[in-house]
Enzyme design. Structure first.
Site, PDB file in Angstrom:
ATOM      1  NE  ARG A 200       1.825   4.321  -1.178  1.00 12.10           N
ATOM      2  CZ  ARG A 200       0.662   3.824  -0.767  1.00 12.10           C
ATOM      3  NH1 ARG A 200      -0.214   3.375  -1.632  1.00 12.10           N
ATOM      4  NH2 ARG A 200       0.361   3.789   0.516  1.00 12.10           N
TER       5      ARG A 200
ATOM      6  CG  HIS B 297      -5.023   5.397  -3.677  1.00  9.17           C
ATOM      7  ND1 HIS B 297      -3.788   5.948  -3.496  1.00  9.17           N
ATOM      8  CD2 HIS B 297      -5.059   4.296  -2.866  1.00  9.17           C
ATOM      9  CE1 HIS B 297      -3.098   5.227  -2.609  1.00  9.17           C
ATOM     10  NE2 HIS B 297      -3.864   4.212  -2.221  1.00  9.17           N
TER      11      HIS B 297
HETATM   12  P1  NAP Z   1       4.153  -5.276   2.963  1.00  7.58           P
HETATM   13  O1  NAP Z   1       3.477  -6.369   3.733  1.00  7.58           O
HETATM   14  O2  NAP Z   1       5.077  -4.370   3.672  1.00  7.58           O
HETATM   15  O3  NAP Z   1       4.912  -5.979   1.743  1.00  7.58           O
HETATM   16  C1  NAP Z   1       5.817  -5.318   0.929  1.00  7.58           C
HETATM   17  C2  NAP Z   1       6.509  -6.329   0.046  1.00  7.58           C
HETATM   18  O4  NAP Z   1       7.411  -5.621  -0.807  1.00  7.58           O
HETATM   19  C3  NAP Z   1       7.336  -7.333   0.845  1.00  7.58           C
HETATM   20  O5  NAP Z   1       7.208  -8.620   0.294  1.00  7.58           O
HETATM   21  C4  NAP Z   1       8.744  -6.822   0.658  1.00  7.58           C
HETATM   22  O6  NAP Z   1       9.749  -7.821   0.712  1.00  7.58           O
HETATM   23  C5  NAP Z   1       8.667  -6.264  -0.741  1.00  7.58           C
HETATM   24  N1  NAP Z   1       9.740  -5.302  -0.984  1.00  7.58           N
HETATM   25  C6  NAP Z   1       9.945  -4.102  -0.391  1.00  7.58           C
HETATM   26  N2  NAP Z   1      11.048  -3.527  -0.867  1.00  7.58           N
HETATM   27  C7  NAP Z   1      11.554  -4.382  -1.773  1.00  7.58           C
HETATM   28  C8  NAP Z   1      12.697  -4.347  -2.608  1.00  7.58           C
HETATM   29  N3  NAP Z   1      13.559  -3.319  -2.605  1.00  7.58           N
HETATM   30  N4  NAP Z   1      12.924  -5.404  -3.420  1.00  7.58           N
HETATM   31  C9  NAP Z   1      12.088  -6.460  -3.428  1.00  7.58           C
HETATM   32  N5  NAP Z   1      10.971  -6.545  -2.670  1.00  7.58           N
HETATM   33  C10 NAP Z   1      10.717  -5.517  -1.849  1.00  7.58           C
HETATM   34  O7  NAP Z   1       3.083  -4.355   2.253  1.00  7.58           O
HETATM   35  P2  NAP Z   1       1.561  -4.722   1.879  1.00  7.58           P
HETATM   36  O8  NAP Z   1       0.689  -4.589   3.055  1.00  7.58           O
HETATM   37  O9  NAP Z   1       1.560  -6.000   1.132  1.00  7.58           O
HETATM   38  O10 NAP Z   1       1.228  -3.519   0.896  1.00  7.58           O
HETATM   39  C11 NAP Z   1       1.937  -3.352  -0.330  1.00  7.58           C
HETATM   40  C12 NAP Z   1       1.681  -1.966  -0.886  1.00  7.58           C
HETATM   41  O11 NAP Z   1       0.340  -1.903  -1.371  1.00  7.58           O
HETATM   42  C13 NAP Z   1       1.712  -0.853   0.149  1.00  7.58           C
HETATM   43  O12 NAP Z   1       3.018  -0.433   0.423  1.00  7.58           O
HETATM   44  C14 NAP Z   1       0.918   0.225  -0.536  1.00  7.58           C
HETATM   45  O13 NAP Z   1       1.846   0.927  -1.333  1.00  7.58           O
HETATM   46  C15 NAP Z   1      -0.031  -0.551  -1.432  1.00  7.58           C
HETATM   47  N6  NAP Z   1      -1.451  -0.402  -1.058  1.00  7.58           N
HETATM   48  C16 NAP Z   1      -2.296   0.152  -1.957  1.00  7.58           C
HETATM   49  C17 NAP Z   1      -3.639   0.259  -1.676  1.00  7.58           C
HETATM   50  C18 NAP Z   1      -4.581   0.820  -2.703  1.00  7.58           C
HETATM   51  O14 NAP Z   1      -5.772   1.002  -2.422  1.00  7.58           O
HETATM   52  N7  NAP Z   1      -4.135   1.103  -3.903  1.00  7.58           N
HETATM   53  C19 NAP Z   1      -4.149  -0.195  -0.447  1.00  7.58           C
HETATM   54  C20 NAP Z   1      -3.256  -0.759   0.458  1.00  7.58           C
HETATM   55  C21 NAP Z   1      -1.910  -0.861   0.161  1.00  7.58           C
HETATM   56  P3  NAP Z   1      10.031  -8.637   2.077  1.00  7.58           P
HETATM   57  O15 NAP Z   1       8.803  -9.508   2.267  1.00  7.58           O
HETATM   58  O16 NAP Z   1      11.220  -9.416   1.777  1.00  7.58           O
HETATM   59  O17 NAP Z   1      10.166  -7.614   3.164  1.00  7.58           O
END
Ligand code: NAP
Length: 309
Positions: free
Chosen positions: A224, A272
């Site tokens: 993000r 994006h």
């Molecule tokens: P997710 O499964 O919710 O994973 C988020 C990770 O971030 C988890 O490991 C979480 O820790 C960690 N986290 C959150 N807050 C934190 C903090 N304060 N300190 C340390 N670690 C923290 O999300 P995802 O599906 O992997 O997706 C990740 C991000 O990718 C999305 O939120 C989105 O922003 C981005 N995205 C981008 C695209 C693109 O095309 N550019 C497409 C899809 C997604 P825990 O495991 O301990 O909860």
């Protein structure tokens, strides 16, 4: 019995997802109607693409869950009128697409591809031998569905991978750390941000934390835009502490045409597109969650409203 799933999205979203959704739902042991009319306040589920079409969900009193077709939920997670569970998209091709984007951009910088892509001028540039992957430490911020998949893929290529998350993890091939983010960033030559935008992650890459990366490090941000302090990044690029940033997400999207990031010699902008939800696998996830809701089983990928992701 007919279950009604209101589809919220643009015409383009409908064109992309409707056929796959209807096709997957025919395998369910009941009929699923998929209206697009927001006046359909008796819907049992709301299937929502990226675009926010309604702010007030109060009239949808029968809704059992909002099923998002996108990974992120920042725009809806705080909406107090959504009193039913929110489920985000996990799978749906997002993990495979993100692994491909991250691996491609890591390898671009790792092997120094730009030198040869831009150097087709008759000069034989054979003096620089890049380090092997084993000598290029990479840090992945976020070890969720996408961060863990990318970290494992990079570790499989031989990179030493450190991953950072809130809760403790044990992921084969990844050195998992929690706590102060600088523990994860120290000495990394490439950092990949795959965190959600929350109060705890905004500006996580700032002057202090960028300073912990190795000199000449590369930043990849498919997470993000708000994860990075833009001014700190520009300063670090100007000083050479960061050699390049490949950015897929921004504070404002689309990135305005006059933004300083466009045309910056040390920044690559991608619009994006790191990973898009693919219709067929995503429709399977939505159909599975509707089946679960109807069977009274727990939903898959339910968002924790207190942590914001
Ligand atoms: P997710 O499964 O919710 O994973 C988020 C990770 O971030 C988890 O490991 C979480 O820790 C960690 N986290 C959150 N807050 C934190 C903090 N304060 N300190 C340390 N670690 C923290 O999300 P995802 O599906 O992997 O997706 C990740 C991000 O990718 C999305 O939120 C989105 O922003 C981005 N995205 C981008 C695209 C693109 O095309 N550019 C497409 C899809 C997604 P825990 O495991 O301990 O909860």
């Amino acid at each position: 019995m007919t279950v009604t799933a209101l589809f919220l999205g643009t015409d383009a979203d409908w064109a992309k997802f409707s056929l796959a959704l209807l096709s997957e739902c025919t395998a369910l042991p009941f009929d699923v109607a998929l209206p697009r009319d927001t006046a359909c306040t008796t819907a049992d589920y709301i299937v929502m693409a990226g675009s926010r079409i309604i702010d007030d969900f109060t009239p949808y009193t029968r809704c059992k869950a909002l099923l998002r077709l996108w990974a992120g939920v920042e725009d809806i997670v705080d909406n107090p009128t959504i009193t039913f569970p929110i489920c985000r998209m996990v799978g749906g091709g997002l993990d495979a697409g993100m692994v491909e984007w991250v691996t491609a951009h890591v390898l671009r910088h790792h092997v120094g591809m730009d030198v040869h892509l831009h150097g087709q001028d008759g000069v034989w540039r054979d003096t620089v031998t890049p380090p092997l992957a084993a000598d290029r430490p990479i840090t992945v911020l976020g070890l969720g569905a996408l961060g863990a998949a990318c970290g494992k893929a990079l570790a499989g290529l031989g990179f030493p991978v450190t991953g950072w998350s809130r809760s403790p993890k044990n992921i084969e091939g990844i050195h998992c750390v929690q706590g102060d983010v600088t523990r994860a960033l120290d000495g990394a030559q490439i950092v990949v941000t795959l965190l959600p935008r929350t109060a705890g992650t905004e500006n996580i890459l700032n002057t202090r934390t960028l300073g912990h990366l190795a000199k000449g490090a590369v930043v990849l941000n498919p997470g993000r835009g708000e994860l990075i302090n833009d001014d700190a990044l520009l300063d670090a690029l100007a000083s050479g502490h960061i050699s390049h940033a490949t950015l897929d997400t921004f504070r404002q999207e689309p990135l305005p045409a006059d933004h300083v990031f466009w045309g910056h010699p040390q920044i690559t902008v991608t619009p994006h597109i790191a990973s898009a939800t693919r219709a067929e696998p995503a429709a399977k996830v939505i159909a599975e969650n509707i089946a679960r809701g109807e069977a009274g089983k727990p939903f898959l990928h339910q968002v924790d409203r207190t942590s914001g992701y």
